[in-house]
Design a protein around this motif. Structure first.
Motif, PDB file in Angstrom:
ATOM      1  N   ASP A  42       0.830  -1.204   0.000  1.00  0.00           N
ATOM      2  CA  ASP A  42       0.000   0.000   0.000  1.00  0.00           C
ATOM      3  C   ASP A  42       0.866   1.257   0.000  1.00  0.00           C
ATOM      4  N   ILE A  43       1.927   1.249   0.782  1.00  0.00           N
ATOM      5  CA  ILE A  43       2.816   2.411   0.815  1.00  0.00           C
ATOM      6  C   ILE A  43       3.559   2.545  -0.514  1.00  0.00           C
ATOM      7  N   TRP A  44       3.875   1.414  -1.142  1.00  0.00           N
ATOM      8  CA  TRP A  44       4.524   1.481  -2.461  1.00  0.00           C
ATOM      9  C   TRP A  44       3.637   2.214  -3.465  1.00  0.00           C
ATOM     10  N   LYS A  45       2.341   1.957  -3.391  1.00  0.00           N
ATOM     11  CA  LYS A  45       1.405   2.670  -4.266  1.00  0.00           C
ATOM     12  C   LYS A  45       1.398   4.167  -3.946  1.00  0.00           C
ATOM     13  N   GLN A  46       1.543   4.508  -2.673  1.00  0.00           N
ATOM     14  CA  GLN A  46       1.621   5.920  -2.313  1.00  0.00           C
ATOM     15  C   GLN A  46       2.896   6.552  -2.877  1.00  0.00           C
ATOM     16  N   PHE A  47       3.986   5.799  -2.894  1.00  0.00           N
ATOM     17  CA  PHE A  47       5.213   6.287  -3.533  1.00  0.00           C
ATOM     18  C   PHE A  47       4.930   6.651  -4.992  1.00  0.00           C
ATOM     19  N   ALA A  48       4.164   5.775  -5.672  1.00  0.00           N
ATOM     20  CA  ALA A  48       3.834   6.042  -7.076  1.00  0.00           C
ATOM     21  C   ALA A  48       2.992   7.300  -7.214  1.00  0.00           C
ATOM     22  N   ASP A  49       2.004   7.472  -6.326  1.00  0.00           N
ATOM     23  CA  ASP A  49       1.141   8.650  -6.376  1.00  0.00           C
ATOM     24  C   ASP A  49       1.925   9.936  -6.123  1.00  0.00           C
ATOM     25  N   LEU A  50       2.942   9.847  -5.278  1.00  0.00           N
ATOM     26  CA  LEU A  50       3.765  11.022  -4.978  1.00  0.00           C
ATOM     27  C   LEU A  50       4.777  11.319  -6.082  1.00  0.00           C
TER      28      LEU A  50
END
Length: 382
Positions: A42-50
């Motif tokens: 889930d945090i990896w996806k947040q990395f992508a969004d950022l």
């Protein structure tokens, strides 16, 4: 030379520091330690969004076109939070190998998937006998009627347990009996003939060992056009060491900050520990080591795109110097915390273990002092 950060770099540092401080709590790290991936998807996806996964990808392939300095800013923040997501293996190393060696079609197919967080990569290069010699590779690749056959073994593949695709280095067997060209191959994780054994890494995250027994790959698994990949591998590992150096600086600074705070509140004989002159001297020495390490990490980042000898000397110099600085800061931090420094109640021990892992990854200080000296001799001869 003006070393002041640009407005964009300052904003990146501020956003990364804020995200890491809010997300990577002690409870989060304990939870992730029990995850089979070794990190949070889930945090990896947040990395992508950022936009962090697209940071070093060229704008032509949907990235932001950032360089080693921007990656270093992000990695320093990751060090503060003991981030275990596979940023080094997928973005720093994987993106660089594809950008350096891949064909245009391979770049178009792979880089956007990395940027949106749907593709994890790992680099399988190290072997038991190599001892950090990047050219010592015995894994072989034989041409077959419909592709390639790979045989050999790889050790300490960072985040290989989670990778969708593993970039494998192998020497092409041309039947001459002599070592062939070193080439790179894209191998899916579930390839037939691949045996994978994963294990936890010191300081967080996971790695794995690979056994390749007649692994069959299609012809398009070859990354690039079959040119010798060793120069590209050396360049990519130098960039990885620059990024790791920045991460180590973030860890060291956190240890210094926590130790300074502890000595202010911990009282002995009715006065804070920080009131003792000998403690102040130790804290000052720790601060000096942090500043020296930060300078070396920045130099390695600034030299990441320089000519090969200058780039490699900067990377090895940073790895050797920061390895010694990090050991000093970590040991002083544990000692000044007393017995508390090695308990699970504090994070000091976790930071210490991550720094020990840093010192070993891609070669320790002794190895890189020798490499730095050898490269210096080559520079003089040139």
């Amino acid at each position: 030379m003006d070393l002041t950060l640009s407005d964009e770099q300052r904003l990146l540092r501020e956003s990364a520091d804020r995200f890491v401080s809010e997300t990577y709590t002690a409870d989060h790290r304990r939870k992730v330690a029990n995850d089979p991936l070794g990190f949070s998807a889930d945090i990896w996806k947040q990395f992508a969004d950022l936009g962090w996964l697209a940071l070093p990808i060229a704008e032509a392939h949907g990235g932001l076109g950032g360089g080693a300095v921007e990656v270093g800013i992000l990695m320093e923040a990751f060090g503060r939070g003991l981030v275990s997501e596979p940023y080094l293996s997928t973005v720093v190393i994987g993106v660089s190998l594809i950008s350096e060696c891949g064909t245009e079609a391979q770049k178009r197919a792979l880089l956007p998937d990395i940027a949106d967080g749907s593709l994890y990569l790992a680099f399988a290069h190290s072997e038991r006998q190599a001892r950090f010699d990047l050219a010592d590779i015995r894994t072989t690749a034989k041409k077959t009627s419909d592709g390639w056959q790979l045989d050999g073994h790889k050790t300490a593949v960072l985040d290989g347990n989670a990778a969708n695709q593993i970039i494998v280095s192998a020497r092409v067997d041309d039947g001459s009996g002599k070592p062939g060209k070193l080439c790179l191959f894209l191998m899916p994780k579930g390839a037939r003939g691949l045996a994978l054994r994963d294990f936890p890494r010191l300081g967080g995250g996971r790695a794995c060992n690979l056994e390749l027994s007649g692994v069959q790959l299609l012809a398009d698994a070859l990354l690039g056009n079959g040119n010798d990949a060793l120069p590209a591998i050396e360049a990519v590992i130098d960039r990885a060491m620059a990024a790791l150096s920045a991460e180590a600086v973030g860890i060291m600074q956190t240890l210094l900050d926590q130790t300074l705070e502890y000595t202010k509140i911990r009282k002995q004989f009715g006065r804070p520990l920080s009131a003792n002159q000998v403690i102040r001297h130790r804290l000052a020495d720790m601060a000096m080591q942090c500043d020296e390490a930060r300078s070396m990490a920045l130099r390695a980042a600034l030299m990441a795109d320089a000519e090969p000898i200058a780039r490699s000397r900067a990377a090895s110099g940073a790895k050797a110097k920061i390895g010694k600085c990090a050991r000093f800061v970590a040991e002083q931090s544990v000692q000044l915390h007393g017995a508390m420094g090695v308990t699970e109640e504090l994070d000091i021990g976790s930071y210490f273990k991550r720094l020990l892992a840093f010192d070993t990854l891609f070669g320790g200080s002794a190895h890189h002092y020798r490499r730095h000296a050898a490269l210096g001799g080559r520079a003089v001869q040139a």
